[in-house]
Scaffold this active site. Structure first.
Site, PDB file in Angstrom:
ATOM      1  N   ASP A  85       0.851  -1.180   0.000  1.00  0.00           N
ATOM      2  CA  ASP A  85       0.000   0.000   0.000  1.00  0.00           C
ATOM      3  C   ASP A  85       0.896   1.242   0.000  1.00  0.00           C
ATOM      4  O   ASP A  85       2.086   1.162   0.304  1.00  0.00           O
ATOM      5  CB  ASP A  85      -0.878  -0.049   1.257  1.00  0.00           C
ATOM      6  N   ASP A  87      -0.403   5.094   0.885  1.00  0.00           N
ATOM      7  CA  ASP A  87      -0.717   6.115   1.889  1.00  0.00           C
ATOM      8  C   ASP A  87      -0.633   5.539   3.297  1.00  0.00           C
ATOM      9  O   ASP A  87      -1.213   4.492   3.602  1.00  0.00           O
ATOM     10  CB  ASP A  87      -2.120   6.679   1.655  1.00  0.00           C
ATOM     11  N   GLU A  94      -1.916  10.744   3.946  1.00  0.00           N
ATOM     12  CA  GLU A  94      -3.015  10.321   3.083  1.00  0.00           C
ATOM     13  C   GLU A  94      -3.141  11.407   2.004  1.00  0.00           C
ATOM     14  O   GLU A  94      -3.515  12.545   2.292  1.00  0.00           O
ATOM     15  CB  GLU A  94      -4.322  10.200   3.868  1.00  0.00           C
ATOM     16  N   GLY A 175      -5.105   2.641  -3.320  1.00  0.00           N
ATOM     17  CA  GLY A 175      -6.421   3.215  -3.551  1.00  0.00           C
ATOM     18  C   GLY A 175      -6.327   4.713  -3.767  1.00  0.00           C
ATOM     19  O   GLY A 175      -7.326   5.386  -3.991  1.00  0.00           O
ATOM     20  N   ASN A 244      -8.843  -1.650   3.842  1.00  0.00           N
ATOM     21  CA  ASN A 244      -8.769  -1.893   2.405  1.00  0.00           C
ATOM     22  C   ASN A 244      -7.611  -2.817   2.023  1.00  0.00           C
ATOM     23  O   ASN A 244      -7.582  -3.373   0.933  1.00  0.00           O
ATOM     24  CB  ASN A 244      -8.623  -0.540   1.685  1.00  0.00           C
TER      25      ASN A 244
END
Length: 297
Positions: A85, A87, A94, A175, A244
């Site tokens: 991932d 962030d 973020e 994401g 997520n």
């Protein structure tokens, strides 16, 4: 065989080891070996002939927290694939929250982000809602935000560089948005990037996304597809911090939750709660004299 490796405060370590050994025995799990490793004097390795990895993780957390820990049901080796991932994992921010700050909407957007990461909101719906709030923002604002606000997480570049030097393929899957992810991946040295795309018309954000949404199912699929390309039995490592990331964390040989939300931490094989991202290298057993120094160019 279960092998747990952990890095914790050295003060009182022996007393806490005795306590966790007794707790494991009460759960019917015998500790066959407990010793500091040769490759890093900070890493305590606990070996059990059999047991429940989830219970081992829970008991280690109870007795050693805050600690960096990884519990494995297979022998440790260099992963062939690392999927991470972005962030709050590879970077300390973020991106959408920082971008929203330029529009005076940070509090509103951050609240949605936090609920999505905790698993309280559907990710796709939360993403669409947040992106919609950015409609009309100049595309150039992204470059300003990237330069002024976005910084790599401590140890990120050294982690990626060392894994790549060991022959590991590295993939950043987020994401978040390619506007941020592409330059960050280049800075950190990732081989490949998967992310969402912000729609732009006349140099302004439209408030919509261009193309399909990268959500938890896509993150998991990227890890599985990349593993399949390597071949049967590929050893994979993943890292993330939010709800997520859970399917991706579970799908990897080792999923590591970095300073993560409770649901993500509970789903992972390991967690980094004390050190920086290079703690992963210690836990994998890569000697420090083999780490690749971060570039400052």
């Amino acid at each position: 065989m279960l092998i747990a490796r952990l890095i914790a405060d050295p003060d009182g370590l022996e007393t806490r080891l005795d306590a966790v050994t007794a707790a494991l025995e009460r759960e019917g799990m015998h500790v066959a070996l407990a010793q500091m490793t040769d490759f890093c004097g900070d890493v305590l390795q606990i070996a059990l002939p059999a047991g429940d990895a989830g219970v081992v993780r829970r008991l280690i957390d109870e007795h050693f927290a805050p600690a960096d820990v990884l519990v494995s049901q297979v022998n440790f080796r260099i992963p062939q694939l690392f999927v991470s991932d972005m962030d709050s994992t590879m970077i300390g921010q973020e991106c959408i929250d920082e971008l929203a700050d330029f529009a005076g909407l940070k509090d509103q957007v951050s609240a949605i982000t936090e609920r999505a990461m905790q698993g309280e909101l559907d990710f796709a719906s939360a993403l669409v809602e947040r992106v919609g709030l950015l409609a009309g923002m100049p595309e150039a604002t992204i470059d300003t935000c990237l330069a002024d606000r976005i910084r790599p997480m401590a140890g990120a570049q050294q982690l990626v560089a060392t894994l790549r030097a060991k022959g590991c393929r590295t993939v950043l899957v987020t994401g978040g948005f390619h506007h941020f992810a592409d330059p960050i991946a280049a800075q950190l040295g990732f081989d490949h990037v998967v992310g969402n795309r912000l729609a732009v018309t006349d140099c302004r954000l439209t408030g919509e996304l261009a193309g399909p949404i990268v959500d938890s199912s896509v993150k998991e699929r990227v890890l599985r597809d990349e593993s399949a390309k390597i071949g049967e039995g590929a050893v994979s490592l993943s890292a993330g911090d939010g709800a997520n990331d859970i399917p991706m964390l579970r799908a990897a040989t080792w999923g590591i939750a970095y300073r993560a939300k409770p649901k993500a931490r509970a789903a992972a094989d390991g967690a980094i709660n004390r050190g920086d991202l290079t703690a992963i290298l210690d836990l994998l057993g890569i000697p420090r004299d083999e780490w690749v120094a971060p570039s400052h160019g």
